[in-house]
Design an enzyme around this catalytic site. Structure first.
Site, PDB file in Angstrom:
ATOM      1  N   ASN A 115      -2.055  75.277  15.374  1.00 25.89           N
ATOM      2  CA  ASN A 115      -1.984  76.407  14.465  1.00 25.89           C
ATOM      3  C   ASN A 115      -3.335  77.113  14.376  1.00 25.89           C
ATOM      4  OD1 ASN A 115      -1.134  78.151  12.282  1.00 25.89           O
ATOM      5  ND2 ASN A 115       0.381  76.606  11.749  1.00 25.89           N
ATOM      6  N   HIS A 128     -25.726  66.150  13.896  1.00 25.97           N
ATOM      7  CA  HIS A 128     -27.190  66.033  14.009  1.00 25.97           C
ATOM      8  C   HIS A 128     -27.556  64.574  13.810  1.00 25.97           C
ATOM      9  CE1 HIS A 128     -28.129  70.343  13.970  1.00 25.97           C
ATOM     10  NE2 HIS A 128     -27.132  70.457  13.107  1.00 25.97           N
ATOM     11  N   LYS A 185      -5.970  57.166   3.850  1.00 30.45           N
ATOM     12  CA  LYS A 185      -5.468  55.791   3.810  1.00 30.45           C
ATOM     13  C   LYS A 185      -3.976  55.827   4.070  1.00 30.45           C
ATOM     14  CE  LYS A 185      -8.884  53.965   0.792  1.00 30.45           C
ATOM     15  NZ  LYS A 185      -9.636  54.221  -0.288  1.00 30.45           N
ATOM     16  N   ARG A 234       2.299  54.947   3.435  1.00 32.74           N
ATOM     17  CA  ARG A 234       3.571  54.282   3.748  1.00 32.74           C
ATOM     18  C   ARG A 234       3.821  54.338   5.243  1.00 32.74           C
ATOM     19  NH1 ARG A 234       8.668  57.015   4.117  1.00 32.74           N
ATOM     20  NH2 ARG A 234       8.469  59.263   3.983  1.00 32.74           N
TER      21      ARG A 234
END
Length: 187
Positions: A86, A117, A182, A185
């Site tokens: 997109n 950097h 995280k 499910r």
């Protein structure tokens, strides 16, 4: 008539301009461009079959561009078959960035395989920062505004929720979201 003029000035002309501004000469494959694409760097950038850059009915269609940079001569960006990217996507590879087949990437996503950097303040403007390859497995879906950092592997069929910052590997068939992302499910 107005629609054709709009397309020429706000799409076709911009696609041509960014092609002209691109300096990466080691390109293979030909994506379908619905959005300007800037290709930079000394490395390799390869596109599989049926890669789409840009979405007409999506935010930032007239205002943004897609940026791919394979910075060094041994840097590489590999985009597989049937990938849809997109508007407003950016990817910078100092080492290697792989996007396998059938991946969907939302608006304003970014992938970077390096620190940008040096982290040490005394060396911040010197040399190449640390980098580690990024690997996005097949059939992954990245929602809008997702950022993926160096060394991450995203497993097959995974979904990454909008606005997520991916700093660690995500297993296959998982839905992950948050900052840092995280697993919330499994599919």
């Amino acid at each position: 008539m107005g629609s054709k003029l709009n397309h020429f000035f706000f799409v076709a002309f911009r696609v041509w301009k960014y092609r002209w501004l691109s300096d990466c000469s080691r390109i293979s494959g030909q994506p379908k461009l619905f959005h300007p694409l800037l290709l930079k760097g000394k490395g390799k950038i390869s596109f599989g079959k049926n890669v789409q850059i840009g979405v007409t009915n999506s935010p930032n269609y007239y205002s943004h561009y897609t940026y791919l940079e394979a910075r060094n001569s041994d840097s590489e960006i590999v985009i597989g078959d049937n990938v849809s990217i997109n508007n407003g996507f950016s990817a910078v590879a100092f080492s290697k960035l792989t996007i396998q087949n059938d991946v969907l990437i939302g608006v304003n996503c970014a992938i970077i395989d390096n620190d940008g950097h040096q982290l040490d303040p005394n060396q911040r403007n010197e040399g190449d920062p640390k980098s580690a390859a990024v690997f996005i497995s097949e059939n992954v879906f990245l929602g809008d505004n997702v950022s993926i950092l160096k060394g991450v592997t995203i497993g097959k069929n995974a979904v990454i929720g909008n606005g997520s910052l991916v700093t660690k590997d995500i297993p296959e068939n998982a839905i992950a979201a948050g900052n840092p992302a995280k697993v919330i499910r499994n599919l």
